[in-house]
Design an enzyme around this catalytic site. Structure first.
Site, mmCIF file in Angstrom:
data_model
loop_
_atom_site.group_PDB
_atom_site.id
_atom_site.type_symbol
_atom_site.label_atom_id
_atom_site.label_comp_id
_atom_site.label_asym_id
_atom_site.label_seq_id
_atom_site.Cartn_x
_atom_site.Cartn_y
_atom_site.Cartn_z
ATOM 1 N N LYS A 177 0.843 -1.206 0.000
ATOM 2 C CA LYS A 177 0.000 0.000 0.000
ATOM 3 C C LYS A 177 0.872 1.247 0.000
ATOM 4 O O LYS A 177 1.449 1.628 1.015
ATOM 5 C CB LYS A 177 -0.905 0.038 1.245
ATOM 6 C CG LYS A 177 -1.857 1.211 1.177
ATOM 7 C CD LYS A 177 -2.312 1.651 2.545
ATOM 8 C CE LYS A 177 -1.953 3.042 2.941
ATOM 9 N NZ LYS A 177 -1.935 4.108 1.954
ATOM 10 N N GLY A 230 6.583 4.899 8.488
ATOM 11 C CA GLY A 230 5.759 6.105 8.587
ATOM 12 C C GLY A 230 5.876 6.706 9.971
ATOM 13 O O GLY A 230 6.896 6.552 10.642
ATOM 14 N N SER A 231 4.803 7.363 10.383
ATOM 15 C CA SER A 231 4.837 8.115 11.635
ATOM 16 C C SER A 231 4.687 7.195 12.844
ATOM 17 O O SER A 231 4.161 6.086 12.740
ATOM 18 C CB SER A 231 3.703 9.141 11.630
ATOM 19 O OG SER A 231 2.468 8.442 11.575
ATOM 20 N N GLY A 235 2.327 3.969 13.220
ATOM 21 C CA GLY A 235 3.090 2.742 13.458
ATOM 22 C C GLY A 235 2.623 2.031 14.720
ATOM 23 O O GLY A 235 2.508 0.800 14.768
ATOM 24 N N GLU A 252 9.537 1.154 10.848
ATOM 25 C CA GLU A 252 10.542 2.198 10.593
ATOM 26 C C GLU A 252 9.832 3.518 10.835
ATOM 27 O O GLU A 252 8.974 3.909 10.040
ATOM 28 C CB GLU A 252 11.032 2.129 9.136
ATOM 29 C CG GLU A 252 11.732 0.853 8.771
ATOM 30 C CD GLU A 252 13.085 0.679 9.456
ATOM 31 O OE1 GLU A 252 13.634 1.693 9.954
ATOM 32 O OE2 GLU A 252 13.575 -0.452 9.509
ATOM 33 N N CYS A 286 13.396 10.847 7.342
ATOM 34 C CA CYS A 286 13.333 10.344 8.724
ATOM 35 C C CYS A 286 14.684 10.464 9.399
ATOM 36 O O CYS A 286 14.761 10.647 10.599
ATOM 37 C CB CYS A 286 12.849 8.901 8.709
ATOM 38 S SG CYS A 286 13.750 7.923 7.518
ATOM 39 N N GLU A 385 10.025 15.490 16.069
ATOM 40 C CA GLU A 385 10.348 15.419 14.644
ATOM 41 C C GLU A 385 9.514 16.464 13.902
ATOM 42 O O GLU A 385 8.302 16.511 14.067
ATOM 43 C CB GLU A 385 9.999 14.027 14.099
ATOM 44 C CG GLU A 385 10.306 13.905 12.624
ATOM 45 C CD GLU A 385 9.993 12.523 12.075
ATOM 46 O OE1 GLU A 385 8.838 12.066 12.207
ATOM 47 O OE2 GLU A 385 10.896 11.908 11.490
#
Ligand code: NAD
Length: 481
Positions: A177, A230-231, A235, A252, A286, A385
């Site tokens: 996806k 992703g975030s 996650g 990740e 990231c 972040e």
């Protein structure tokens, strides 16, 4: 405008019953360039069933046979190089060089895992050294099964390659996806699958958002493992969904990586590394080294060198050869970053360069490259972040305080050390809590070295043999010798 109404399931483009459409934007022109039908949970059911049907035959192939298809993906991407770079740049806002890196690193990744798939054949059935007399054990590496792969928008081709290539090498079948923000580059994978006659169902691509596809895929009982990039917020939701059925996950996630500049560094050279670590891809990485810790002895010359370089950056059309930095990838991401700049103003942070220093191009979701100094460690800008071109700096008195401050973070994805003494830089690197530490370089990511984070930056490792292991289950067959 392109209407993209189909999902790629079982090697066919099939229409989705869903009526929901999602706009796909060009972030420089601020125009809708395509509309994608957002898939729904029924599409997930159909795709997972196709992947499950394809699994027995795909896992029965040798690694060497699967390697041929992986080389096919690498060749297919290489053949489309120019067109894909332009497409990726238009959908993502990356300047051409950055889009080229996304593509070339993806190609290198498919080739690397072709090699790993071949090497896997040699590892199968190895005898285990046993002390107990009269017993024989052989070790096998089975694929974990059907995998759900969920990717973000910042490096669409490379983040999908880091999952898909090892998954297919291991003998897993996949439902991928892509992010709804940048679904265009990854469509090439479906075209290539058809060109190379990848067996039906081995790769299925579902286009849509988190609600329609991501969450149902993460929660699907037919998915044996979910690999997510992703975030942290999403996650952690993916992990909770997988926990409901004790399914494996790799995550990740975010980062707030430090760059340490020691007193023996050349400030001009150091400034080049600092720039590359934060303004590359407009800071939407990231592993961006977004916290600068500079020794007091060279702080002033370093800030001066950075100010000069920031002023020299050309912001503009990502497709134009002279542009150094494109817009952020979405209006939403620009709002997120602008909210942090507003916090900086409220907190009275000292700017070496803030948004007022530059006129932005008339169109596009641009944010000016900014640099704040003497940022308090409790500031949200220091701790969270931002995922944009915002660098926060502090000066430090010693190597020890630099290391302590670098490690004082919820995250631990990457770090950089700049020093005139490479041995010292490597030694400091060993002290840092991060999955990748670069010294006298920046953002060096190779298929052979692992990728992943300490602490809240994630779980597991991608790339290298570790990336393959993430899709393998170890099995021992044991009996009398
Ligand atoms: P995001 O978490 O918003 O979305 C990532 C993917 O998850 C998208 O495909 C999205 O559609 C999907 N998704 C959304 N809701 C979901 C749900 N409930 N269940 C399952 N899937 C869902 O992240 P993003 O904004 O696309 O990417 C930016 C983030 O990604 C940053 O935090 C960045 O640090 C991180 N990132 C990490 C790495 C790494 O290697 N560690 C690499 C790139 C990006």
């Amino acid at each position: 405008m392109q209407q993209l109404d189909h999902q790629f399931i079982d090697s066919r483009w099939v229409s989705s019953a869903s009526m929901r459409r999602l706009p796909v934007m060009n972030p420089y022109r601020e125009e809708t360039i395509a509309e994608v039908t957002a898939g729904d949970p029924h599409d997930v059911d159909v795709a997972v069933a196709a992947a499950r049907r394809a699994l027995p035959a795909w896992r029965a192939l040798s690694g060497a046979q699967r390697a041929v298809y992986l080389e096919g993906f690498a060749d297919g991407l290489a053949r489309r190089r120019d067109a894909l770079i332009r497409l990726s740049s238009s959908n993502n806002g990356k300047v051409l060089a950055e889009a080229g890196i996304d593509l070339d690193d993806a190609i290198a990744c498919y080739r690397y895992y072709a090699g790993q798939a071949r090497a896997l054949d040699e590892r199968q059935g190895r005898l285990v050294e046993l002390e107990a007399a009269g017993v024989e054990a052989r070790c096998y590496h089975d694929p974990v099964g059907v995998v759900g792969l969920i990717t973000p928008w910042n490096f669409p081709l490379v983040t999908s390659a880091w999952k898909l290539a090892p998954a297919l090498a291991a003998g897993c079948t996949a439902v991928l996806k892509p992010s709804e923000v940048t679904p265009l580059p990854e469509r090439a994978l479906a075209e290539i699958a058809l060109e190379i006659d990848l067996p039906a169902g081995v790769l299925n691509l579902l286009f849509g958002d988190g609600e329609g596809i991501g969450a149902p895929l993460a929660a699907h009982p037919g998915v044996d493992k979910v690999s997510f990039t992703g975030s942290n917020r999403v996650g952690e939701a993916v992990m909770r969904a997988a926990a409901e059925r004790s399914a494996d996950v790799s995550l990740e996630l975010g980062g707030k990586s430090p760059i340490l500049v020691m007193e023996d560094a050349d400030p001009e050279q150091a400034a080049d590394w600092v720039m590359a670590g934060i303004y590359f891809n407009a800071g939407q990485i990231c592993s961006a080294t977004s916290r600068l810790l500079v020794h007091r002895a060279i702080a002033e010359p370093l800030y001066a060198a950075l100010a000069e370089r920031i002023d020299d950056l050309t912001l503009g059309d990502p497709l134009a050869a002279g542009s150094d930095m494109g817009p952020l990838t979405s209006a939403r991401q620009r709002r997120n970053v602008q909210a942090y700049l507003a916090v900086a103003e409220r907190e009275g942070l000292v700017a070496v360069r803030d948004a007022s220093h530059r006129r932005l191009p008339a169109q596009g979701y641009f944010v000016a490259p900014t640099l704040y100094r003497d940022v308090p460690t409790q500031s949200r800008l220091w701790r969270e972040e931002i995922f944009g071109p915002v660098l926060c700096a502090r000066s430090v008195e010693s190597e020890e305080s630099a290391v302590a401050l670098a490690n004082d973070s919820d995250f631990g994805l990457a770090a950089t050390v700049v020093s005139g003494d490479a041995e010292r830089a490597r030694r400091i690197g060993r002290e840092l809590l991060a999955g990748s530490v670069w010294y006298n370089s920046e953002q060096l990511v190779l298929p052979e070295t692992g990728w992943g984070g300490f602490k809240r930056s994630g779980i597991g490792r991608e790339l290298g043999p570790w990336g393959l292991s993430a899709f393998l289950a170890v099995k021992h067959v044991v009996g009398p010798a």
